[in-house]
Design a protein around this motif. Structure first.
Motif, PDB file in Angstrom:
ATOM      1  N   ASP A  85      -4.351  82.879  87.834  1.00 25.89           N
ATOM      2  CA  ASP A  85      -3.100  83.155  87.094  1.00 25.89           C
ATOM      3  C   ASP A  85      -1.939  82.755  87.982  1.00 25.89           C
ATOM      4  O   ASP A  85      -1.371  83.401  88.928  1.00 25.89           O
ATOM      5  CB  ASP A  85      -2.980  84.550  86.501  1.00 25.89           C
ATOM      6  CG  ASP A  85      -1.780  84.876  85.854  1.00 25.89           C
ATOM      7  OD1 ASP A  85      -0.854  83.960  85.650  1.00 25.89           O
ATOM      8  OD2 ASP A  85      -1.449  86.001  85.425  1.00 25.89           O
ATOM      9  N   ASP A  86      -1.690  81.379  87.798  1.00 28.03           N
ATOM     10  CA  ASP A  86      -0.707  80.694  88.635  1.00 28.03           C
ATOM     11  C   ASP A  86       0.736  81.147  88.519  1.00 28.03           C
ATOM     12  O   ASP A  86       1.607  80.560  89.137  1.00 28.03           O
ATOM     13  CB  ASP A  86      -0.775  79.157  88.831  1.00 28.03           C
ATOM     14  CG  ASP A  86      -0.752  78.454  87.237  1.00 28.03           C
ATOM     15  OD1 ASP A  86      -0.634  78.960  86.288  1.00 28.03           O
ATOM     16  OD2 ASP A  86      -0.715  77.324  87.297  1.00 28.03           O
ATOM     17  N   ALA A 132      -0.716  82.905  94.390  1.00 30.00           N
ATOM     18  CA  ALA A 132      -1.934  82.101  93.462  1.00 30.00           C
ATOM     19  C   ALA A 132      -1.365  80.816  93.416  1.00 30.00           C
ATOM     20  O   ALA A 132      -2.364  79.895  93.519  1.00 30.00           O
ATOM     21  CB  ALA A 132      -2.364  82.799  92.246  1.00 30.00           C
ATOM     22  N   ALA A 133      -0.413  80.453  93.035  1.00 28.22           N
ATOM     23  CA  ALA A 133       0.474  79.344  92.712  1.00 28.22           C
ATOM     24  C   ALA A 133       0.169  78.513  94.250  1.00 28.22           C
ATOM     25  O   ALA A 133       0.084  77.327  94.121  1.00 28.22           O
ATOM     26  CB  ALA A 133       1.670  79.329  92.329  1.00 28.22           C
ATOM     27  N   GLU A 182      -3.155  77.311  95.031  1.00 23.96           N
ATOM     28  CA  GLU A 182      -3.498  76.050  94.338  1.00 23.96           C
ATOM     29  C   GLU A 182      -2.963  74.779  95.039  1.00 23.96           C
ATOM     30  O   GLU A 182      -3.839  73.941  95.248  1.00 23.96           O
ATOM     31  CB  GLU A 182      -2.926  76.094  92.860  1.00 23.96           C
ATOM     32  CG  GLU A 182      -3.058  74.678  92.129  1.00 23.96           C
ATOM     33  CD  GLU A 182      -2.443  74.649  90.922  1.00 23.96           C
ATOM     34  OE1 GLU A 182      -2.836  73.843  89.845  1.00 23.96           O
ATOM     35  OE2 GLU A 182      -1.507  75.493  90.590  1.00 23.96           O
ATOM     36  N   GLN A 183      -1.837  74.994  95.703  1.00 19.87           N
ATOM     37  CA  GLN A 183      -1.056  73.731  96.412  1.00 19.87           C
ATOM     38  C   GLN A 183      -2.111  73.370  97.555  1.00 19.87           C
ATOM     39  O   GLN A 183      -2.223  72.274  98.001  1.00 19.87           O
ATOM     40  CB  GLN A 183       0.221  73.961  96.682  1.00 19.87           C
ATOM     41  CG  GLN A 183       1.211  74.223  95.427  1.00 19.87           C
ATOM     42  CD  GLN A 183       1.249  73.057  94.607  1.00 19.87           C
ATOM     43  OE1 GLN A 183       1.301  71.809  95.141  1.00 19.87           O
ATOM     44  NE2 GLN A 183       1.021  73.247  93.356  1.00 19.87           N
ATOM     45  N   THR A 241      -6.580  76.848  86.779  1.00 17.82           N
ATOM     46  CA  THR A 241      -5.467  77.780  86.753  1.00 17.82           C
ATOM     47  C   THR A 241      -4.991  77.768  85.447  1.00 17.82           C
ATOM     48  O   THR A 241      -5.233  76.768  84.456  1.00 17.82           O
ATOM     49  CB  THR A 241      -4.126  77.194  87.666  1.00 17.82           C
ATOM     50  OG1 THR A 241      -3.661  75.976  87.202  1.00 17.82           O
ATOM     51  CG2 THR A 241      -4.783  77.104  89.057  1.00 17.82           C
TER      52      THR A 241
END
Length: 259
Positions: A141-142, A147-148, A151-152, A164
């Motif tokens: 859950d970005d 959590a975002a 991802e990066q 995501t």
């Protein structure tokens, strides 16, 4: 991803079967309740079953499960962990079951590997009339800040185009299930997402991301460097630096019904 790359990635999991079984998450029961008629005796095929993560959730819901998996090492791990389950070698393109023998076919984080031009008719063959085909994907859950950021830092090899929430929603129209509408013999696709989560530590989350297909096919030096960057990011975030935390997830579902 072209056909050769897809074959390479889809065949990469066997070498990490034990780690896959240990670290990959299960699936939200609410997602399967949305997909399935949970009447006693409901027959469900877990297709591309891997080490049995989705199979185990189906067992907990009380349905009659058969698992089919093409990779011998993944299949062996499934049989070891779930010895009471009927588990067969096979693939989405060649299912070792009779015609109209199951009420539902489900695939957990696997349907994007299927050649739906071949698999669609084969799945329709084994499904009883009115049966359901559903793909389930566990996605991060970005919308949650850390959590975002993960991802990066991780890059597409560790957190790919369906891993995501935001990317999965954007990609669903491109997945094999919906590329040209529903497969022949099926109704219109439906989509839903269900909150989920997995208790992790920094070490176990790094290990989980190390089982992603893109990571498994990387040169070992590149893989180690990427995992080190992820570990450093987690160590620097207050949400993940110390002890257990919940990795915020959703189980996304696409389902169609056989006509």
């Amino acid at each position: 991803m072209d056909l050769e790359d897809r074959k390479l990635h889809s065949s990469s999991f066997g070498a990490a079967a034990t780690a896959y079984a240990e670290h990959r998450p299960d699936y939200a029961q609410a997602a399967l309740r949305w997909v399935l008629d949970l009447a006693p005796g409901t027959r469900v095929l877990d297709l591309g079953a891997g080490t049995g993560k989705l199979t185990a959730t189906l067992i907990d819901l009380g349905v009659d499960v058969v698992a089919v998996e093409p990779d011998p090492q993944m299949l062996a791990e499934l049989r070891r962990g779930l010895p009471g389950v009927r588990a067969l070698p096979g693939s989405a393109e060649q299912i070792p079951l009779p015609d109209a023998s199951v009420d539902a076919v489900v695939a957990g984080n696997a349907m994007h590997w299927f050649d739906m031009a071949v698999a669609g008719p084969e799945i329709a063959r084994v499904l009883a009339p009115g049966g359901v085909l559903a793909g389930l994907w566990n996605v991060i859950d970005d919308r949650v800040g850390w959590a975002a950021g993960l991802e990066q830092v991780s890059g597409p090899a560790a957190i790919g185009p369906r891993d995501t929430f935001g990317a999965w929603r954007a990609a669903t129209a491109k997945l094999h299930l919906t590329r040209d509408g529903a497969p022949a013999g099926f109704g219109s696709p439906e989509q839903a997402e269900f909150p989920h989560g997995q208790r992790r530590t920094a070490d176990s989350l790094v290990a989980t991301l190390g089982t992603r297909a893109g990571m498994l096919v990387m040169p070992e030096t590149d893989r180690a460097a990427r995992l080190s960057e992820i570990r450093a990011y987690l160590a620097g975030r207050p949400e993940t630096a110390d002890g257990d935390f919940t990795l915020p997830m959703l189980t996304g579902v696409l389902r169609v019904r056989r006509t």
